[in-house]
Design a protein around this motif. Structure first.
Motif, PDB file in Angstrom:
ATOM      1  N   VAL A  67     -14.399 -16.627  -4.238  1.00 42.25           N
ATOM      2  CA  VAL A  67     -12.943 -16.819  -3.819  1.00 42.25           C
ATOM      3  C   VAL A  67     -12.699 -16.821  -2.449  1.00 42.25           C
ATOM      4  O   VAL A  67     -12.788 -15.443  -1.816  1.00 42.25           O
ATOM      5  CB  VAL A  67     -12.097 -16.058  -4.668  1.00 42.25           C
ATOM      6  N   PHE A  68     -12.391 -17.803  -1.412  1.00 42.71           N
ATOM      7  CA  PHE A  68     -11.844 -17.392  -0.391  1.00 42.71           C
ATOM      8  C   PHE A  68     -10.323 -17.205  -0.441  1.00 42.71           C
ATOM      9  O   PHE A  68      -9.572 -18.032  -1.171  1.00 42.71           O
ATOM     10  CB  PHE A  68     -12.078 -18.719   0.467  1.00 42.71           C
ATOM     11  N   GLU A  69      -9.850 -16.506   0.411  1.00 40.76           N
ATOM     12  CA  GLU A  69      -8.439 -16.112   0.241  1.00 40.76           C
ATOM     13  C   GLU A  69      -7.673 -17.135   0.947  1.00 40.76           C
ATOM     14  O   GLU A  69      -6.368 -17.553   0.594  1.00 40.76           O
ATOM     15  CB  GLU A  69      -7.989 -14.857   0.963  1.00 40.76           C
ATOM     16  N   TRP A  70      -8.057 -18.063   1.909  1.00 39.32           N
ATOM     17  CA  TRP A  70      -7.689 -19.219   2.447  1.00 39.32           C
ATOM     18  C   TRP A  70      -8.311 -20.310   2.252  1.00 39.32           C
ATOM     19  O   TRP A  70      -9.275 -20.405   1.443  1.00 39.32           O
ATOM     20  CB  TRP A  70      -7.293 -19.162   3.855  1.00 39.32           C
ATOM     21  N   ALA A  71      -8.304 -21.403   2.618  1.00 35.69           N
ATOM     22  CA  ALA A  71      -9.180 -22.796   2.558  1.00 35.69           C
ATOM     23  C   ALA A  71     -10.732 -22.272   3.078  1.00 35.69           C
ATOM     24  O   ALA A  71     -10.784 -21.439   4.060  1.00 35.69           O
ATOM     25  CB  ALA A  71      -8.629 -23.826   3.555  1.00 35.69           C
ATOM     26  N   ILE A  72     -11.569 -22.849   2.505  1.00 36.37           N
ATOM     27  CA  ILE A  72     -12.895 -22.707   2.969  1.00 36.37           C
ATOM     28  C   ILE A  72     -13.163 -23.293   4.217  1.00 36.37           C
ATOM     29  O   ILE A  72     -12.915 -24.416   4.652  1.00 36.37           O
ATOM     30  CB  ILE A  72     -13.839 -23.319   1.905  1.00 36.37           C
ATOM     31  N   PRO A  73     -13.643 -22.279   5.166  1.00 29.98           N
ATOM     32  CA  PRO A  73     -13.945 -22.862   6.516  1.00 29.98           C
ATOM     33  C   PRO A  73     -15.017 -23.869   6.512  1.00 29.98           C
ATOM     34  O   PRO A  73     -15.866 -23.949   5.847  1.00 29.98           O
ATOM     35  CB  PRO A  73     -14.424 -21.575   7.210  1.00 29.98           C
ATOM     36  N   GLU A  74     -14.669 -25.025   7.211  1.00 30.49           N
ATOM     37  CA  GLU A  74     -15.590 -26.195   7.285  1.00 30.49           C
ATOM     38  C   GLU A  74     -17.185 -25.963   7.529  1.00 30.49           C
ATOM     39  O   GLU A  74     -17.942 -26.740   7.251  1.00 30.49           O
ATOM     40  CB  GLU A  74     -15.005 -27.311   8.142  1.00 30.49           C
ATOM     41  N   LYS A  75     -17.249 -25.073   8.361  1.00 31.51           N
ATOM     42  CA  LYS A  75     -18.588 -24.426   8.819  1.00 31.51           C
ATOM     43  C   LYS A  75     -19.373 -23.952   7.573  1.00 31.51           C
ATOM     44  O   LYS A  75     -20.527 -23.991   7.715  1.00 31.51           O
ATOM     45  CB  LYS A  75     -18.576 -23.523   9.873  1.00 31.51           C
ATOM     46  N   TYR A  76     -18.662 -23.786   6.492  1.00 31.64           N
ATOM     47  CA  TYR A  76     -19.665 -23.338   5.284  1.00 31.64           C
ATOM     48  C   TYR A  76     -19.957 -24.256   4.367  1.00 31.64           C
ATOM     49  O   TYR A  76     -20.765 -24.315   3.533  1.00 31.64           O
ATOM     50  CB  TYR A  76     -18.609 -22.069   4.434  1.00 31.64           C
ATOM     51  N   VAL A  77     -19.274 -25.745   4.472  1.00 32.47           N
ATOM     52  CA  VAL A  77     -19.745 -26.646   3.672  1.00 32.47           C
ATOM     53  C   VAL A  77     -21.018 -27.252   4.090  1.00 32.47           C
ATOM     54  O   VAL A  77     -21.159 -27.758   5.042  1.00 32.47           O
ATOM     55  CB  VAL A  77     -18.416 -27.615   3.764  1.00 32.47           C
ATOM     56  N   VAL A  78     -21.960 -27.202   3.030  1.00 30.81           N
ATOM     57  CA  VAL A  78     -22.955 -27.894   3.350  1.00 30.81           C
ATOM     58  C   VAL A  78     -22.940 -29.568   2.960  1.00 30.81           C
ATOM     59  O   VAL A  78     -23.526 -30.299   3.706  1.00 30.81           O
ATOM     60  CB  VAL A  78     -24.266 -27.334   2.504  1.00 30.81           C
ATOM     61  N   HIS A  79     -22.340 -29.546   1.868  1.00 29.55           N
ATOM     62  CA  HIS A  79     -22.405 -31.061   1.515  1.00 29.55           C
ATOM     63  C   HIS A  79     -21.086 -31.370   0.431  1.00 29.55           C
ATOM     64  O   HIS A  79     -21.000 -30.261  -0.313  1.00 29.55           O
ATOM     65  CB  HIS A  79     -23.628 -31.736   0.847  1.00 29.55           C
ATOM     66  N   LYS A  80     -20.336 -32.542   0.413  1.00 24.50           N
ATOM     67  CA  LYS A  80     -19.614 -32.684  -0.409  1.00 24.50           C
ATOM     68  C   LYS A  80     -19.486 -34.047  -1.047  1.00 24.50           C
ATOM     69  O   LYS A  80     -20.088 -34.990  -0.298  1.00 24.50           O
ATOM     70  CB  LYS A  80     -18.091 -32.491  -0.119  1.00 24.50           C
TER      71      LYS A  80
END
Length: 91
Positions: A67-80
């Motif tokens: 759980v991220f307290e705020w939006a997931i930082p884009e740098k952690y997104v590998v793929h969507k």
């Protein structure tokens, strides 16, 4: 990955294959958070640990969740990807 896909299909088809959400509205995101990140600085929490603190009857259901307290930082997104895209490709 298999668990994530199963949960997406469960959400799409619903309990009795009639009341699920549209595949066009279900996003699947894969994230990777480096182990060297300080949890206090980035405000990332283990969902399983939160479930245990809340005395949830089945905290292990959340063992692969964070759980991220705020939006997931884009740098952690590998793929969507949209569930709809996967279905169109024969998954």
């Amino acid at each position: 990955i298999v668990d994530t896909l199963k949960r997406a299909f469960d959400k799409h088809y619903g309990d009795d294959y009639r009341d699920g959400e549209s595949a066009a509205d279900i996003w699947i995101a894969f994230i990777e958070v480096p182990h060297t990140i300080s949890e206090s600085a980035t405000r990332i929490h283990s969902a399983k640990e939160l479930a245990e603190k809340c005395e949830h009857p089945e905290p292990n259901k959340f063992s692969h969740e964070v759980v991220f307290e705020w939006a997931i930082p884009e740098k952690y997104v590998v793929h969507k990807v949209l569930l709809q895209t996967l279905m169109k490709r024969g998954l």
